[in-house]
Every structure is written in structure tokens, then in C-alpha cells.
Motif scaffolding. Structure first.
Motif, PDB file in Angstrom:
ATOM      1  N   GLY A 157       0.799  -1.219   0.000  1.00 11.11           N
ATOM      2  CA  GLY A 157       0.000   0.000   0.000  1.00 11.11           C
ATOM      3  C   GLY A 157       0.829   1.266   0.000  1.00 11.11           C
ATOM      4  N   GLU A 158       0.219   2.337   0.489  1.00 14.09           N
ATOM      5  CA  GLU A 158       0.817   3.674   0.440  1.00 14.09           C
ATOM      6  C   GLU A 158       0.685   4.326   1.813  1.00 14.09           C
ATOM      7  OE1 GLU A 158       0.593   7.592  -2.493  1.00 14.09           O
ATOM      8  OE2 GLU A 158      -1.123   6.230  -2.350  1.00 14.09           O
ATOM      9  N   VAL A 159       1.796   4.851   2.330  1.00  8.41           N
ATOM     10  CA  VAL A 159       1.817   5.425   3.681  1.00  8.41           C
ATOM     11  C   VAL A 159       2.591   6.740   3.664  1.00  8.41           C
ATOM     12  CG1 VAL A 159       2.525   5.094   6.088  1.00  8.41           C
ATOM     13  CG2 VAL A 159       1.690   3.140   4.753  1.00  8.41           C
ATOM     14  N   LEU A 160       2.025   7.746   4.333  1.00 12.36           N
ATOM     15  CA  LEU A 160       2.727   9.012   4.566  1.00 12.36           C
ATOM     16  C   LEU A 160       3.322   8.956   5.967  1.00 12.36           C
ATOM     17  CD1 LEU A 160       3.393  11.999   3.772  1.00 12.36           C
ATOM     18  CD2 LEU A 160       1.223  12.618   4.861  1.00 12.36           C
ATOM     19  N   PHE A 161       4.639   9.139   6.078  1.00 15.91           N
ATOM     20  CA  PHE A 161       5.346   9.070   7.350  1.00 15.91           C
ATOM     21  C   PHE A 161       5.718  10.486   7.796  1.00 15.91           C
ATOM     22  CE2 PHE A 161       6.052   5.099   5.168  1.00 15.91           C
ATOM     23  CZ  PHE A 161       5.956   4.124   6.153  1.00 15.91           C
ATOM     24  N   ASP A 162       5.240  10.893   8.958  1.00 12.94           N
ATOM     25  CA  ASP A 162       5.618  12.172   9.565  1.00 12.94           C
ATOM     26  C   ASP A 162       6.387  11.822  10.838  1.00 12.94           C
ATOM     27  OD1 ASP A 162       5.927  14.758  10.323  1.00 12.94           O
ATOM     28  OD2 ASP A 162       3.798  15.274  10.302  1.00 12.94           O
ATOM     29  N   ILE A 163       7.719  11.812  10.746  1.00 13.11           N
ATOM     30  CA  ILE A 163       8.560  11.212  11.776  1.00 13.11           C
ATOM     31  C   ILE A 163       9.076  12.261  12.751  1.00 13.11           C
ATOM     32  CG2 ILE A 163      10.599   9.795  12.204  1.00 13.11           C
ATOM     33  CD1 ILE A 163       8.243   8.479  10.649  1.00 13.11           C
ATOM     34  N   ALA A 164       8.853  12.009  14.043  1.00 12.04           N
ATOM     35  CA  ALA A 164       9.372  12.887  15.089  1.00 12.04           C
ATOM     36  C   ALA A 164      10.899  12.805  15.110  1.00 12.04           C
ATOM     37  CB  ALA A 164       8.801  12.475  16.444  1.00 12.04           C
ATOM     38  N   ARG A 165      11.545  13.934  15.191  1.00  9.97           N
ATOM     39  CA  ARG A 165      13.007  13.956  15.147  1.00  9.97           C
ATOM     40  C   ARG A 165      13.589  13.379  16.424  1.00  9.97           C
ATOM     41  NH1 ARG A 165      16.893  15.716  12.103  1.00  9.97           N
ATOM     42  NH2 ARG A 165      18.879  16.411  12.958  1.00  9.97           N
ATOM     43  N   ASP A 166      14.577  12.493  16.254  1.00 13.04           N
ATOM     44  CA  ASP A 166      15.282  11.880  17.381  1.00 13.04           C
ATOM     45  C   ASP A 166      16.683  11.548  16.880  1.00 13.04           C
ATOM     46  OD1 ASP A 166      16.352  10.320  19.383  1.00 13.04           O
ATOM     47  OD2 ASP A 166      14.477   9.249  19.798  1.00 13.04           O
ATOM     48  N   THR A 167      17.655  12.362  17.267  1.00 12.11           N
ATOM     49  CA  THR A 167      19.018  12.200  16.750  1.00 12.11           C
ATOM     50  C   THR A 167      19.708  10.961  17.303  1.00 12.11           C
ATOM     51  OG1 THR A 167      19.863  13.624  18.513  1.00 12.11           O
ATOM     52  CG2 THR A 167      19.311  14.675  16.411  1.00 12.11           C
ATOM     53  N   THR A 168      19.131  10.327  18.324  1.00 12.29           N
ATOM     54  CA  THR A 168      19.760   9.147  18.920  1.00 12.29           C
ATOM     55  C   THR A 168      19.199   7.842  18.365  1.00 12.29           C
ATOM     56  OG1 THR A 168      18.181   9.051  20.767  1.00 12.29           O
ATOM     57  CG2 THR A 168      20.141  10.422  21.050  1.00 12.29           C
ATOM     58  N   ARG A 169      18.061   7.909  17.671  1.00  7.56           N
ATOM     59  CA  ARG A 169      17.439   6.685  17.155  1.00  7.56           C
ATOM     60  C   ARG A 169      16.988   6.886  15.716  1.00  7.56           C
ATOM     61  NH1 ARG A 169      12.667   4.505  20.456  1.00  7.56           N
ATOM     62  NH2 ARG A 169      11.994   6.669  20.320  1.00  7.56           N
ATOM     63  N   ARG A 170      17.461   6.039  14.850  1.00  5.41           N
ATOM     64  CA  ARG A 170      17.011   6.074  13.452  1.00  5.41           C
ATOM     65  C   ARG A 170      15.579   5.541  13.355  1.00  5.41           C
ATOM     66  NH1 ARG A 170      20.691   1.964  10.973  1.00  5.41           N
ATOM     67  NH2 ARG A 170      20.383   1.081  13.054  1.00  5.41           N
ATOM     68  N   PHE A 171      14.880   5.990  12.343  1.00 10.49           N
ATOM     69  CA  PHE A 171      13.561   5.437  12.015  1.00 10.49           C
ATOM     70  C   PHE A 171      13.715   4.695  10.694  1.00 10.49           C
ATOM     71  CE2 PHE A 171       9.267   4.997  10.689  1.00 10.49           C
ATOM     72  CZ  PHE A 171       8.487   5.044  11.833  1.00 10.49           C
ATOM     73  N   ILE A 172      13.376   3.417  10.677  1.00 14.32           N
ATOM     74  CA  ILE A 172      13.604   2.564   9.515  1.00 14.32           C
ATOM     75  C   ILE A 172      12.270   2.068   8.978  1.00 14.32           C
ATOM     76  CG2 ILE A 172      14.663   0.426   8.689  1.00 14.32           C
ATOM     77  CD1 ILE A 172      16.738   0.753  10.932  1.00 14.32           C
ATOM     78  N   VAL A 173      12.081   2.209   7.669  1.00 15.77           N
ATOM     79  CA  VAL A 173      10.910   1.661   6.992  1.00 15.77           C
ATOM     80  C   VAL A 173      11.402   0.638   5.979  1.00 15.77           C
ATOM     81  CG1 VAL A 173       8.873   2.120   5.585  1.00 15.77           C
ATOM     82  CG2 VAL A 173       9.648   3.819   7.253  1.00 15.77           C
ATOM     83  N   GLN A 174      10.906  -0.589   6.094  1.00 19.39           N
ATOM     84  CA  GLN A 174      11.342  -1.650   5.191  1.00 19.39           C
ATOM     85  C   GLN A 174      10.184  -2.155   4.346  1.00 19.39           C
ATOM     86  OE1 GLN A 174      13.953  -4.659   6.792  1.00 19.39           O
ATOM     87  NE2 GLN A 174      13.041  -6.243   5.502  1.00 19.39           N
ATOM     88  N   THR A 175      10.419  -2.217   3.026  1.00 25.06           N
ATOM     89  CA  THR A 175       9.497  -2.895   2.119  1.00 25.06           C
ATOM     90  C   THR A 175      10.170  -4.199   1.698  1.00 25.06           C
ATOM     91  OG1 THR A 175      10.371  -1.896   0.094  1.00 25.06           O
ATOM     92  CG2 THR A 175       8.696  -0.647   1.308  1.00 25.06           C
ATOM     93  N   ASP A 176       9.571  -4.894   0.740  1.00 26.33           N
ATOM     94  CA  ASP A 176      10.170  -6.163   0.341  1.00 26.33           C
ATOM     95  C   ASP A 176      11.440  -5.985  -0.467  1.00 26.33           C
ATOM     96  OD1 ASP A 176       8.787  -5.046  -1.706  1.00 26.33           O
ATOM     97  OD2 ASP A 176       7.734  -6.852  -2.332  1.00 26.33           O
ATOM     98  N   HIS A 177      11.750  -4.757  -0.917  1.00 29.78           N
ATOM     99  CA  HIS A 177      12.952  -4.539  -1.723  1.00 29.78           C
ATOM    100  C   HIS A 177      13.876  -3.456  -1.159  1.00 29.78           C
ATOM    101  CE1 HIS A 177       9.992  -6.281  -4.532  1.00 29.78           C
ATOM    102  NE2 HIS A 177      11.028  -6.820  -5.123  1.00 29.78           N
ATOM    103  N   LEU A 178      13.356  -2.544  -0.354  1.00 28.98           N
ATOM    104  CA  LEU A 178      14.116  -1.365   0.047  1.00 28.98           C
ATOM    105  C   LEU A 178      14.088  -1.154   1.552  1.00 28.98           C
ATOM    106  CD1 LEU A 178      12.810   1.170  -2.631  1.00 28.98           C
ATOM    107  CD2 LEU A 178      14.995  -0.041  -2.669  1.00 28.98           C
TER     108      LEU A 178
END
Length: 320
Positions: A157-178
Motif C-alpha cells: 500500500g501507500e503510507v505518509l510518514f511524519d517522523i518525530a526527530r530523534d538524533t539518537t534513534r534512526r527510524f527505519i521503513v522496510q518494504t520487500d525490496h528497500l
């Protein structure tokens, strides 16, 4: 051979990591199962199969599966033999997720979906907001220790991510290829099994999009596509700085091909359109699609754009 060994043996086959002789033996065994009566093998419910497929995606974390993904889906659906292997894998995964190191909280996957025509907002504990557009599904990994990173699996599907800034923790989004990695930004990913490409658009901040072999950096106002079959990134393009009307239940297609048009009709209205015409597959469509659009009027508008015709065949609309 116990259940766990059988399951790992099956995974090695799918990943092409099996010796030629072992592969031939496994394929011969599978061929011998063609005459097995369906009632003689254990079955899984549709919900169990869906959960197992989602967990398989998570287990093959970061693997390149552009061709293997299709092989997995074909083997799962071919009949009784595949159901046997799924049942074995399901039992082993249940064991695997229960057996954790002493004092460590087991990993949990929290699943969220939006229905056809529905838009859903997910508010995460860190302040991030995920907007699921129609007919989308994600799995959020809630680990016992999240000091290193935060992670979401976009299953389809399709998702809009509005990610809270946190310089100590990365935010990772994984699909089946990326794998897309950020610290704090706003971006959108479209990954649909019916589309040959994955689309990534960045509205603010910066993201890194990576495969096992290459990566790209996208800044605010840029978008890129990734060809799943060829495992190649397209050219980086400039895009709008703010999210479009998808946030309000409407998408405005700009020069979309027939395949992309069919995905949005499926997700927003539950309409399944097809064509066998090479001419129609090459046509481009620019029009708005709203989740409350009248299907008959919209289909006629689509046909009129290129002077095509359509007819109903079962649950599908065929353009010609």
C-alpha cells in the motif's frame, strides 16, 4: 529431520542456496505429492496464512527478493504440498518467537490495516504519525529495547510518514525490496504488489533509500522510483514540497499509466480494471480519484479520455 530443519531446508531452496542434487530431490518429492488427497494434509485458515506471509517478510530482513518473492507466492498457492510446508513453518515460527533469551522481552509485531477507501492515522509513542492510505498494511516492530532504532514494515500500500526527530534513534521503513532510514522528516512510500516500481517522495528533511547493493539520498522536494524486477533506481525528480490531496481522501493522478491507474481504483474504490491491449497499457491518465466517486461516472470518464470502451466480466472491468 525435525520441523525446524525442514523449514530451514525450504527457505534455502527459495533463496537458491541449495546444492543441485538436494534441489532435484526436493523437487522430485514435491512432484510425488500431486496425488495426495486434500483432506489428508493439515490446513491453515486464511488469517493464519496472511499472518505467516507477513512474518516471512519480516524474517527475510533486508534480503533481495525481487524474483524470489514471486516464487514464494507461487509455491504457497500451488496446492497441498505448499500447505504442508506452510504448516511446518508456522509451527516453527511459533516456537521461535516464544523461545527468547533469559531476561529479554520477545519481539512483537503489531499489525495495522486500512480498508478500501479508508484513510487511517497511527500515532506512535515517539510522536511520529503514520497516515495509511486506502488498502494499506503495516507491521510495527515493538522490541523490548528500542534505544538503537525504530522500525516499521510496509507490507503493501501507500503510507505518509511524519517522523518525530530523534538524533539518537534512526527510524527505519522496510518494504520487500528497500530499506529507508531517517532521523526526522516527512515522506511517502507507495509499494503495491501490482506495481513494478516502488515510489518514494520526500516532503521535508532527508532520507536514505538503500538496497543491499546501492543507496540514494533524497532531500526535501525530491522523489525517486525503484524498479523491482531489475533492482534499479530511476532518476531523482523534483516534486511538490507539501503532501497532495491524498490526505483528504483524494488522489490526483498526473500522467499515470494504466497499471498505476488500476492500483488506485482498486485501493480507493474496490474497482478492478484490466486490459489486454498494448495500446491502452501505454496510455497516460491525468484525473482526480476520490473515495466517494460514482464508479459508473468515473469509468466513463476514464474511457472517454482516450476514446476507449469497457465491459463488465464477473467482478472485473475490461477496457478495450
Amino acid at each position: 529431520m525435525d520441523d525446524k530443519q525442514q523449514f530451514l531446508h525450504y527457505i534455502n531452496y527459495l533463496h537458491g542456496r541449495m546444492a543441485s542434487e538436494d534441489r532435484q530431490q526436493l523437487e522430485a518429492w514435491y512432484a510425488d505429492l500431486e496425488d495426495v488427497e486434500p483432506e489428508e494434509v493439515p490446513t491453515l485458515s486464511a488469517a493464519e496464512k496472511r499472518r505467516l506471509l507477513d512474518r516471512l517478510l519480516v524474517q527475510i530482513d533486508g534480503a533481495q527478493r525481487s524474483q524470489r518473492k514471486h516464487k514464494v507466492l507461487r509455491l504457497i498457492q500451488v496446492g497441498a504440498a505448499a500447505i504442508v510446508l506452510l504448516a511446518v513453518g508456522y509451527g516453527w515460527m511459533q516456537y521461535h518467537f516464544k523461545e527468547t533469551e533469559p531476561g529479554r522481552q520477545p519481539d512483537k509485531l503489531l499489525y495495522f490495516s486500512s480498508a478500501i477507501g479508508e484513510r487511517k492515522n497511527l500515532h506512535l509513542a515517539d510522536g511520529s504519525v503514520l497516515t495509511l492510505f486506502p488498502n494499506s498494511r503495516v507491521a510495527i516492530m515493538a522490541k523490548g529495547d528500542q534505544r538503537d532504532h525504530r522500525k516499521v514494515f510496509l507490507l503493501h500500500g501507500e503510507v505518509l510518514f511524519d517522523i518525530a526527530r530523534d538524533t539518537t534513534r534512526r527510524f527505519i521503513v522496510q518494504t520487500d525490496h528497500l530499506v529507508t532510514t531517517v532521523l526526522g522528516t516527512q515522506f511517502r512510500i507507495l509499494s503495491d504488489p501490482d506495481l513494478p516500481t516502488t515510489h518514494i517522495t520526500v516532503y521535508s528533511g532527508k532520507v536514505q533509500v538503500a538496497t543491499a547493493d546501492s543507496s540514494k539520498i533524497l532531500n526535501a522536494g525530491q522523489e525517486i522510483t525503484f524498479d523491482k524486477e531489475r533492482a534499479l533506481f530511476g532518476s531523482t525528480r523534483q516534486t511538490a514540497a507539501l503532501p497532495d490531496l491524498r490526505v483528504h481522501g483524494q488522489v490526483i493522478l498526473q500522467q499515470a499509466d494504466f497499471q498505476e491507474l488500476s492500483v488506485y481504483l482498486k485501493n480507493y474504490l474496490g474497482i478492478h480494471i484490466h486490459t489486454t491491449s498494448a495500446r491502452i497499457r501505454q496510455q497516460r491518465y491525468s484525473l482526480p480519484i476520490h473515495r466517494h466517486s460514482a464508479p459508473a461516472d468515473l469509468l466513463q470518464t476514464i474511457a472517454d479520455l482516450h476514446k476507449n470502451r469497457y465491459r463488465s466480466v464477473g467482478d472485473s472491468i475490461i477496457f478495450y
